[in-house]
Design an enzyme around this catalytic site. Structure first.
Site, PDB file in Angstrom:
ATOM      1  N   ASP A 130      13.106  -8.862   9.910  1.00 35.79           N
ATOM      2  CA  ASP A 130      11.742  -8.465  10.498  1.00 35.79           C
ATOM      3  C   ASP A 130      11.380  -9.624  11.507  1.00 35.79           C
ATOM      4  OD1 ASP A 130       8.830  -8.071  10.902  1.00 35.79           O
ATOM      5  OD2 ASP A 130       9.073  -6.639   9.501  1.00 35.79           O
ATOM      6  N   VAL A 160      13.895  -6.716  17.049  1.00 37.83           N
ATOM      7  CA  VAL A 160      14.879  -5.640  17.138  1.00 37.83           C
ATOM      8  C   VAL A 160      15.275  -5.359  18.826  1.00 37.83           C
ATOM      9  CG1 VAL A 160      14.923  -4.546  15.182  1.00 37.83           C
ATOM     10  CG2 VAL A 160      13.037  -3.944  16.744  1.00 37.83           C
ATOM     11  N   TYR A 170       3.237   6.364  22.223  1.00 36.94           N
ATOM     12  CA  TYR A 170       3.930   6.284  20.804  1.00 36.94           C
ATOM     13  C   TYR A 170       4.542   7.519  20.631  1.00 36.94           C
ATOM     14  CZ  TYR A 170       4.023   5.890  15.346  1.00 36.94           C
ATOM     15  OH  TYR A 170       4.465   5.799  14.299  1.00 36.94           O
ATOM     16  N   LYS A 224       8.520   8.125  19.921  1.00 42.75           N
ATOM     17  CA  LYS A 224       9.288   8.545  18.790  1.00 42.75           C
ATOM     18  C   LYS A 224      10.080   9.862  18.859  1.00 42.75           C
ATOM     19  CE  LYS A 224       7.495   5.581  15.612  1.00 42.75           C
ATOM     20  NZ  LYS A 224       8.471   4.671  14.913  1.00 42.75           N
ATOM     21  N   THR A 263      -0.079   2.380   5.055  1.00 45.96           N
ATOM     22  CA  THR A 263       0.670   0.903   5.277  1.00 45.96           C
ATOM     23  C   THR A 263      -0.305  -0.019   5.768  1.00 45.96           C
ATOM     24  OG1 THR A 263       1.503   1.457   7.329  1.00 45.96           O
ATOM     25  CG2 THR A 263       2.796   2.220   5.513  1.00 45.96           C
TER      26      THR A 263
HETATM   27  P1  NAP Z   1       3.956  -2.072   9.452  1.00 49.76           P
HETATM   28  O1  NAP Z   1       3.544  -1.903   8.032  1.00 49.76           O
HETATM   29  O2  NAP Z   1       3.294  -2.521  10.407  1.00 49.76           O
HETATM   30  O3  NAP Z   1       5.492  -2.509   9.418  1.00 49.76           O
HETATM   31  C1  NAP Z   1       6.121  -2.646  10.503  1.00 49.76           C
HETATM   32  C2  NAP Z   1       6.971  -4.032  10.734  1.00 49.76           C
HETATM   33  O4  NAP Z   1       7.798  -3.933  11.757  1.00 49.76           O
HETATM   34  C3  NAP Z   1       5.965  -5.191  10.656  1.00 49.76           C
HETATM   35  O5  NAP Z   1       6.640  -5.897   9.717  1.00 49.76           O
HETATM   36  C4  NAP Z   1       6.021  -5.346  12.275  1.00 49.76           C
HETATM   37  O6  NAP Z   1       5.754  -6.938  12.533  1.00 49.76           O
HETATM   38  C5  NAP Z   1       7.715  -5.333  12.430  1.00 49.76           C
HETATM   39  N1  NAP Z   1       7.874  -5.187  13.698  1.00 49.76           N
HETATM   40  C6  NAP Z   1       7.045  -4.983  14.856  1.00 49.76           C
HETATM   41  N2  NAP Z   1       7.899  -5.444  16.249  1.00 49.76           N
HETATM   42  C7  NAP Z   1       9.115  -5.882  15.742  1.00 49.76           C
HETATM   43  C8  NAP Z   1      10.325  -6.135  16.536  1.00 49.76           C
HETATM   44  N3  NAP Z   1      10.317  -6.203  17.678  1.00 49.76           N
HETATM   45  N4  NAP Z   1      11.368  -6.472  15.721  1.00 49.76           N
HETATM   46  C9  NAP Z   1      11.315  -6.460  14.282  1.00 49.76           C
HETATM   47  N5  NAP Z   1      10.213  -6.190  13.607  1.00 49.76           N
HETATM   48  C10 NAP Z   1       9.283  -5.667  14.027  1.00 49.76           C
HETATM   49  O7  NAP Z   1       4.218  -0.423   9.694  1.00 49.76           O
HETATM   50  P2  NAP Z   1       4.725   0.780   8.704  1.00 49.76           P
HETATM   51  O8  NAP Z   1       3.659   1.884   8.853  1.00 49.76           O
HETATM   52  O9  NAP Z   1       5.520   0.526   7.625  1.00 49.76           O
HETATM   53  O10 NAP Z   1       5.678   1.377   9.855  1.00 49.76           O
HETATM   54  C11 NAP Z   1       6.890   1.522   9.671  1.00 49.76           C
HETATM   55  C12 NAP Z   1       7.713   2.409  10.554  1.00 49.76           C
HETATM   56  O11 NAP Z   1       7.054   3.802  10.394  1.00 49.76           O
HETATM   57  C13 NAP Z   1       7.116   2.184  12.298  1.00 49.76           C
HETATM   58  O12 NAP Z   1       8.294   2.740  12.891  1.00 49.76           O
HETATM   59  C14 NAP Z   1       6.236   3.283  12.535  1.00 49.76           C
HETATM   60  O13 NAP Z   1       5.691   3.902  13.701  1.00 49.76           O
HETATM   61  C15 NAP Z   1       6.403   4.452  11.555  1.00 49.76           C
HETATM   62  N6  NAP Z   1       5.304   5.266  11.085  1.00 49.76           N
HETATM   63  C16 NAP Z   1       4.512   4.921  10.114  1.00 49.76           C
HETATM   64  C17 NAP Z   1       3.583   5.823  10.018  1.00 49.76           C
HETATM   65  C18 NAP Z   1       2.154   5.342   9.137  1.00 49.76           C
HETATM   66  O14 NAP Z   1       1.204   6.259   8.789  1.00 49.76           O
HETATM   67  N7  NAP Z   1       2.095   4.319   8.554  1.00 49.76           N
HETATM   68  C19 NAP Z   1       3.709   7.156  10.100  1.00 49.76           C
HETATM   69  C20 NAP Z   1       4.549   7.490  10.763  1.00 49.76           C
HETATM   70  C21 NAP Z   1       5.619   6.713  11.452  1.00 49.76           C
HETATM   71  P3  NAP Z   1       4.553  -7.409  12.908  1.00 49.76           P
HETATM   72  O15 NAP Z   1       3.345  -6.931  11.759  1.00 49.76           O
HETATM   73  O16 NAP Z   1       4.529  -8.739  13.517  1.00 49.76           O
HETATM   74  O17 NAP Z   1       3.976  -6.416  14.122  1.00 49.76           O
END
Ligand code: NAP
Length: 266
Positions: A37, A64, A155, A159, A192
């Site tokens: 991360d 990444v 976004y 995606k 999340t």
């Molecule tokens: P999250 O809890 O914010 O986790 C995402 C992680 O990715 C965070 O630790 C973030 O760090 C890290 N990150 C951001 N930019 C990065 C980079 N350049 N290199 C490496 N790591 C990086 O979010 P999540 O909800 O679990 O989301 C995970 C994935 O699921 C994402 O792709 C999101 O779009 C997708 N998603 C989520 C939902 C939802 O409802 N939660 C729905 C559909 C899809 P920082 O906190 O420092 O930015």
């Protein structure tokens, strides 16, 4: 469960949310997990949780969008006995902004994380997974990769790009007969920390959440937006990720799996 024993999995965005839950799920199935991360403390926290359960993991800082960091992080996996067989590309950020007022730089920063990050992971990890005899890549797209959402054009663009990149790479791997399967998952509303990372001003100006809300609560959003009425947990997404990573999904490649409580059904 030890279906992934002797194998290694590489997870991005693993310091939080879906990436953390996926790392825990893969470790419970016996995998050695590279927990990566940009948030190093988050990655270390996930690795500690895995260790507390008796699993094995290493925390690595990885942005990444930086190709040099990818090659350095993956080179570390070459030195271990467990063959790299799984990549979960989870790192991502969400963005609420109307197209007419969104700075181009914001779009570019989102593309760098989601699209370039997913591309770089596939580019550098797939040859290693193929060299291990095959395995699986799971990309985390979104409902926003299947349906347009007003106020989230950037976004949705990232995606949708992940969704189609996944299918194209799945077919490239199939042509090569390299044993690597590549699939995308499309979560809807998942509880999340991401929901709380939005700028309150952005939320307040947007059409998302209840009128005047400055914080987005996935449980409140789910009551109206998700047909089954509840938000998904990160562990529920992780279960699908782990299934796709396992040999039970041997015939599944180029597929997209919605985990959205029915949001795309109608
Ligand atoms: P999250 O809890 O914010 O986790 C995402 C992680 O990715 C965070 O630790 C973030 O760090 C890290 N990150 C951001 N930019 C990065 C980079 N350049 N290199 C490496 N790591 C990086 O979010 P999540 O909800 O679990 O989301 C995970 C994935 O699921 C994402 O792709 C999101 O779009 C997708 N998603 C989520 C939902 C939802 O409802 N939660 C729905 C559909 C899809 P920082 O906190 O420092 O930015």
């Amino acid at each position: 469960m030890s279906e992934l024993a002797g194998r290694a999995a590489f997870v991005t965005g693993a310091g939080s949310g879906i990436g953390r839950a996926s790392s825990l799920g893969l470790a419970r199935r016996g995998a050695y997990v590279w927990v990566t991360d940009v948030d190093e403390a988050g990655a270390e926290g996930t690795a500690e949780l895995i260790a507390r359960e008796g699993g094995r993991a290493a925390a690595v800082r990885l942005d990444v969008s930086d190709e040099a960091q990818w090659t350095a992080a993956l080179a570390r996996s070459d030195d271990r006995d467990e063959a790299l067989t799984v990549l979960v590309s989870c790192a991502g950020r969400s963005m609420i902004a109307d197209t007419a007022t969104m700075p181009l730089a914001d779009l570019r920063s989102l593309l760098a994380v989601s699209v370039e990050g997913t591309f770089l992971g596939m580019k550098h990890a797939i040859p290693r997974i193929a060299g291990s005899g095959g395995g699986a890549v799971v990309t985390i797209s979104s409902l926003a990769g299947l349906k347009g959402i007003p106020g989230m054009a950037a976004y949705c663009a990232t995606k949708g790009a992940i969704r189609m990149m996944t299918k194209a790479v799945a077919l490239e791997c199939a042509e090569l007969r390299n044993g690597v399967r590549v699939n995308s998952v499309h979560p809807g509303v998942v509880d999340t920390p991401a929901w709380h990372k939005h700028d309150p001003e952005e939320v307040g100006r947007s059409r998302h959440g209840s009128p005047g809300a400055r914080v987005l609560d996935p449980h409140v959003v789910a009551e109206t937006a998700v047909p089954i009425g509840v938000a998904c947990s990160p562990a529920e997404v992780a279960d699908t990720v782990c299934f796709l990573a396992s040999d039970a999904a041997r015939h599944i490649t180029g597929a997209e799996i919605a985990i959205d409580g029915g949001m795309t059904a109608g």
